[in-house]
Design a protein around this motif. Structure first.
Motif, PDB file in Angstrom:
ATOM      1  N   ARG A 193      -4.810  -5.158  -0.440  1.00  9.81           N
ATOM      2  CA  ARG A 193      -5.121  -5.863   0.813  1.00  9.81           C
ATOM      3  C   ARG A 193      -5.958  -4.978   1.735  1.00  9.81           C
ATOM      4  N   SER A 251      -2.960  -9.645   9.747  1.00  9.63           N
ATOM      5  CA  SER A 251      -2.908 -11.089   9.441  1.00  9.63           C
ATOM      6  C   SER A 251      -2.992 -11.295   7.929  1.00  9.63           C
ATOM      7  N   PRO A 252      -1.941 -10.870   7.193  1.00  8.38           N
ATOM      8  CA  PRO A 252      -2.024 -10.951   5.730  1.00  8.38           C
ATOM      9  C   PRO A 252      -2.208 -12.377   5.204  1.00  8.38           C
ATOM     10  N   GLU A 253      -1.676 -13.391   5.944  1.00 14.37           N
ATOM     11  CA  GLU A 253      -1.838 -14.768   5.433  1.00 14.37           C
ATOM     12  C   GLU A 253      -3.300 -15.164   5.461  1.00 14.37           C
ATOM     13  N   LYS A 254      -3.967 -14.782   6.559  1.00 18.58           N
ATOM     14  CA  LYS A 254      -5.392 -15.120   6.698  1.00 18.58           C
ATOM     15  C   LYS A 254      -6.201 -14.396   5.616  1.00 18.58           C
ATOM     16  N   ASP A 268      -5.071 -13.246   2.699  1.00 22.97           N
ATOM     17  CA  ASP A 268      -4.767 -13.792   1.376  1.00 22.97           C
ATOM     18  C   ASP A 268      -5.477 -15.128   1.154  1.00 22.97           C
ATOM     19  N   SER A 269      -5.664 -15.867   2.244  1.00 22.07           N
ATOM     20  CA  SER A 269      -6.340 -17.159   2.087  1.00 22.07           C
ATOM     21  C   SER A 269      -7.836 -16.966   1.799  1.00 22.07           C
TER      22      SER A 269
END
Ligand code: TYM
Length: 336
Positions: A61, A298-301, A303-304
């Motif tokens: 990441r 903002s790992p979700e952003k 990863d998306s």
């Protein structure tokens, strides 16, 4: 036809070092203009050094975050994680059947790494590493591969394999890639040993600038960079490797020719050059550091973005793999 660019980095540290940044990442960002760019975090390559699992995930990441922070634009370019596109591993198998043992054994990075690790510490993945790299490149019908000097031999192997596929399976099977190695920044040197390339695996951390280092730390490393016993500031790679490296870095960050910088420092001391260079580097890296932290938070952003990239990359990769497999006589899967 729009040229296609592909390049990649391994997630082998929390921060890229200055050589990765100037030699490769800055070029990646520039090459997005007017070309189709595809960039990858090559986690399968990193497995060759048996990383701790949690560390690998974090670094994957963090590496992607630094690409984005430095200006890789997910609206224009495709950014993905290698293991999300399984076609890389599949094409590696196919390409390995086109690669000679001697050919793979001649790779200097393999020779160096296996000599260091010894017979018992050397895994087969380290040997086939350049074949996986060729698969990365050939899957996307890549025209241009921006890398530093240390990847030149691996790129040569990718070109040889591409030509071999085309001659055995028919012209147009794959595109033969060209390296894009910018001479001036192709090899950024270690600040403590300016005849060795700056590297994540350097023996002393003091010679390496991590782009996410604290500003004070960056300034300290530049101020303590090894120079020479003269007092004249001029560019001479042979007899003044330390000063020449500092001038290269200065020029890369400011976009000013080395000769102009040399003219500015006529009659001045190394300390002046180092002090100013520290300000330049710290100033340029501060926004990259800040933007990296935002992406990491903002790992979700993040990863998306990576999931969208993998979806786009897979479509191209699958088409290439089917074309190659078909020409080799692998039975196509019937559509029911
Ligand atoms: P890696 O992860 O070691 O390095 C990433 C990029 O940084 C460049 N580089 C440097 N450039 C100038 N001066 C330096 N001191 C310096 N140190 C590193 C490297 O040349 C590279 O461009 N095998 C590759 C990763 C890879 C790849 C690919 C690259 C896997 N598949 C497909 C291109 C295309 C590697 O280990 O890079």
């Amino acid at each position: 036809m729009t040229q296609r660019v592909f390049s990649a980095m391994q997630p082998t540290s929390d921060s890229l070092q200055l050589g990765n940044y100037l030699g490769a990442l800055v070029q990646w960002v520039a090459l997005q203009d007017g070309r189709e760019a595809i960039y990858s975090v090559v986690d399968l390559h990193a497995l060759t050094v048996a990383p701790d699992p949690a560390t690998l995930t974090r670094r994957t990441r963090a590496t992607a975050a630094q690409f984005l922070a430095a200006g890789v634009d997910p609206q224009r370019s495709t950014l993905f994680v290698q293991s999300h596109v399984p076609q890389h591993a599949e094409l590696t198998w196919i390409l390995s059947t086109f690669t000679g043992m001697g050919e793979a054994g001649r790779m200097t990075q393999f020779k160096d790494k296996s000599a260091k690790a010894g017979q018992s510490g050397t895994n087969v993945g380290l040997f086939t590493y350049p074949v996986l790299m060729a698969a990365d490149i050939l899957l996307y019908d890549t025209d241009v591969v921006p890398v530093g000097e240390d990847q030149r031999q691996h790129l040569e192997l990718s070109r040889d394999l591409a030509q071999r596929l085309n001659s055995r399976l028919g012209e147009g099977t794959v595109t033969v890639p060209e390296p894009h190695i910018v001479k001036e920044v192709a090899k950024i040197y270690d600040l403590q040993d300016p005849t060795a390339k700056m590297s994540k695996s350097s023996s002393s951390p003091h010679g390496v600038i991590d782009i996410l280092d604290e500003p004070q730390e960056i300034a300290k490393r530049i101020r303590s960079a090894v120079t020479d016993t003269e007092t004249v500031i001029r560019f001479d790679r042979g007899s003044k490797p330390g000063v020449s490296n500092l001038l290269t870095i200065y020029s890369a960050f400011t976009g000013r020719p080395v000769d102009d910088i040399v003219a500015d420092y006529e009659g001045k001391m190394y300390g002046h050059l180092k002090g100013d260079l520290a300000d330049v580097v710290v100033g340029a890296l501060a926004p990259v550091r800040e933007a990296t932290m935002e992406w990491i938070e903002s790992p979700e952003k993040l990863d998306s973005v990576l999931a969208q990239g993998a979806a786009k990359a897979s479509v191209i990769a699958q088409a290439t793999l089917e074309r190659i497999g078909g020409r080799m006589g692998l039975l196509p899967l019937a559509h029911r």
